[in-house]
Scaffold this active site. Sequence first.
Site, PDB file in Angstrom:
ATOM      1  N   TYR A 278       1.402  37.368 -68.266  1.00  0.00           N
ATOM      2  CA  TYR A 278       0.256  37.894 -69.021  1.00  0.00           C
ATOM      3  C   TYR A 278      -0.664  38.738 -68.151  1.00  0.00           C
ATOM      4  O   TYR A 278      -1.882  38.576 -68.198  1.00  0.00           O
ATOM      5  CB  TYR A 278      -0.562  36.744 -69.626  1.00  0.00           C
TER       6      TYR A 278
ATOM      7  N   TYR B   3       0.226  30.229 -82.308  1.00  0.00           N
ATOM      8  CA  TYR B   3       1.006  30.531 -81.100  1.00  0.00           C
ATOM      9  C   TYR B   3       2.141  29.525 -81.011  1.00  0.00           C
ATOM     10  O   TYR B   3       1.913  28.315 -81.021  1.00  0.00           O
ATOM     11  CB  TYR B   3       0.149  30.462 -79.830  1.00  0.00           C
TER      12      TYR B   3
ATOM     13  N   ASP C 299       4.640  21.852 -84.447  1.00  0.00           N
ATOM     14  CA  ASP C 299       4.790  22.275 -83.063  1.00  0.00           C
ATOM     15  C   ASP C 299       3.714  21.541 -82.267  1.00  0.00           C
ATOM     16  O   ASP C 299       2.567  21.978 -82.195  1.00  0.00           O
ATOM     17  CB  ASP C 299       4.625  23.801 -82.961  1.00  0.00           C
TER      18      ASP C 299
ATOM     19  N   LYS D 268       5.550  20.877 -72.888  1.00  0.00           N
ATOM     20  CA  LYS D 268       4.434  20.740 -71.945  1.00  0.00           C
ATOM     21  C   LYS D 268       4.298  19.336 -71.328  1.00  0.00           C
ATOM     22  O   LYS D 268       4.975  19.050 -70.364  1.00  0.00           O
ATOM     23  CB  LYS D 268       3.145  21.203 -72.615  1.00  0.00           C
TER      24      LYS D 268
HETATM   25  C1  LIG Z   1       2.955  26.552 -74.722  1.00  0.00           C
HETATM   26  C2  LIG Z   1       3.353  26.479 -76.142  1.00  0.00           C
HETATM   27  C3  LIG Z   1       4.652  26.847 -76.560  1.00  0.00           C
HETATM   28  C4  LIG Z   1       5.661  27.454 -75.630  1.00  0.00           C
HETATM   29  O1  LIG Z   1       6.095  26.582 -74.639  1.00  0.00           O
HETATM   30  P1  LIG Z   1       6.784  27.169 -73.317  1.00  0.00           P
HETATM   31  O2  LIG Z   1       7.249  25.948 -72.586  1.00  0.00           O
HETATM   32  O3  LIG Z   1       5.735  27.948 -72.602  1.00  0.00           O
HETATM   33  O4  LIG Z   1       7.909  28.035 -73.754  1.00  0.00           O
HETATM   34  C5  LIG Z   1       4.981  26.682 -77.888  1.00  0.00           C
HETATM   35  N1  LIG Z   1       4.089  26.192 -78.766  1.00  0.00           N
HETATM   36  C6  LIG Z   1       2.860  25.822 -78.403  1.00  0.00           C
HETATM   37  C7  LIG Z   1       1.922  25.264 -79.431  1.00  0.00           C
HETATM   38  C8  LIG Z   1       2.427  25.972 -77.083  1.00  0.00           C
HETATM   39  O5  LIG Z   1       1.186  25.649 -76.736  1.00  0.00           O
END
Ligand SMILES: *Cc1c(COP(=O)(O)O)cnc(C)c1O
Length: 400
Positions: free
Chosen positions: A6, A133, A224, A251
């Site tokens: 970024y 996102y 997600d 994460k």
């Molecule tokens: C960080 C994130 C992702 C992507 O995860 P990466 O391991 O960086 O590919 C997907 N969805 C959400 C809500 C996120 O915060």
Amino acid sequence: MIWYPYAQMKTLAPPIKISSAKGVHLYTEDGHDLIDSVSSWWSVIHGYSHPEINEAIKEQVDNFSHVMLGGLTHEPVEKLSKKLEEWLPGDLDYCFFSDSGSVAVEVALKMALQFNTNRNSPRRTILALEHAYHGDTFKAMEVGDDEDYHFAFGKSNEKKQGVIHIPTEIPALEKAFSEYGDTLTCFIVEPLLQGAGGMRMYDISFLRRARELCDKYDVLLIFDEVATGFGRTGNRFVADLVLPDILVLGKALTGGYIGHAATIANRRVWEGFYSDDPTHALMHGPTFMGNALACTVALKSIELFEKGDYLTIIRKIEALAHRELDGFTSPEISDIRIMGGCICIEVRDGKYLEGFRQFAFEHGVFSRPFLKYMYTMPPYVISEEELLKIISTMKSWFMR
Ligand SMILES: *Cc1c(COP(=O)(O)O)cnc(C)c1O
């Protein structure tokens, strides 16, 4: 040459070089001690270099680090899937592992689309949220609602085929279902807290209504929880409150040690693929899925989460944030939002945050504000004193 994330490489300020890290502290090569206020993109929930996680990973490394899941399996991946099966709510029991959150989102969307192909349904449309996102891979970008997409593809791609974005408001939700309900494959959301879209928080009633409408219109609900999972909203998972059909974790799954993620389906989705027809199989397989080090770390991370009564700790973080920030105002501030272990000050104009990173650095805090958002998502192991230091650094910026 390292191409940093970024960033316009031409104007990028040199990144801070870390030589070691312990607990919530990052130690720089030139002798600075910084509290990490963002848990390395929200993942390092137990802090850095945790003795028990270190021990577990060392033990596994001496046994083996990785074998592929194609034709092979092993104890760490079996134990982790069993643990998730027991630990996650409802019948979210079927774990597909991958190496990052973005890929896990791709897998979730692929599952939802093929679930419908397998049952000869022509449904193809995806419902998603404004400001969403879901990662940086292509389909994840499409269901996302992020400026970066336009940087790469131009405004002409504004209308993304087959994806509808709605705000987190019940009337908009009801309208979308009454207009498109019969064509939708799935509804994907970051539940309760939209992270990279600006730490936007919304009410559980929206998700309860979404669950009802998904049932009524036969649409799969995808949470997600890459960012919200493992306590960040103050709930263990938002899925404990409203049950999705597919859950995505990443994460904090591995306590920020190694990239790994999971897409977990419920029984109904699983059964949509379970058949005598080979074309009904889920054709996906990241090279490093189920990596033994990642699974070992994830198991230890979950054990620490359970043992440490983290939800109580997170409630304390939230209470302290309220105590310090309720009633705090400045002409520059447009909103202050607090939910669980996420604390965000939104300013009217992002320009006002220019220089804050350096200011925080000088106060012994690593911070990475973006757009109009100054925030902290600290490691849960943070002490009251350290958290106060982060929050007072944030407040001081407005009182210069
Ligand atoms: C960080 C994130 C992702 C992507 O995860 P990466 O391991 O960086 O590919 C997907 N969805 C959400 C809500 C996120 O915060």
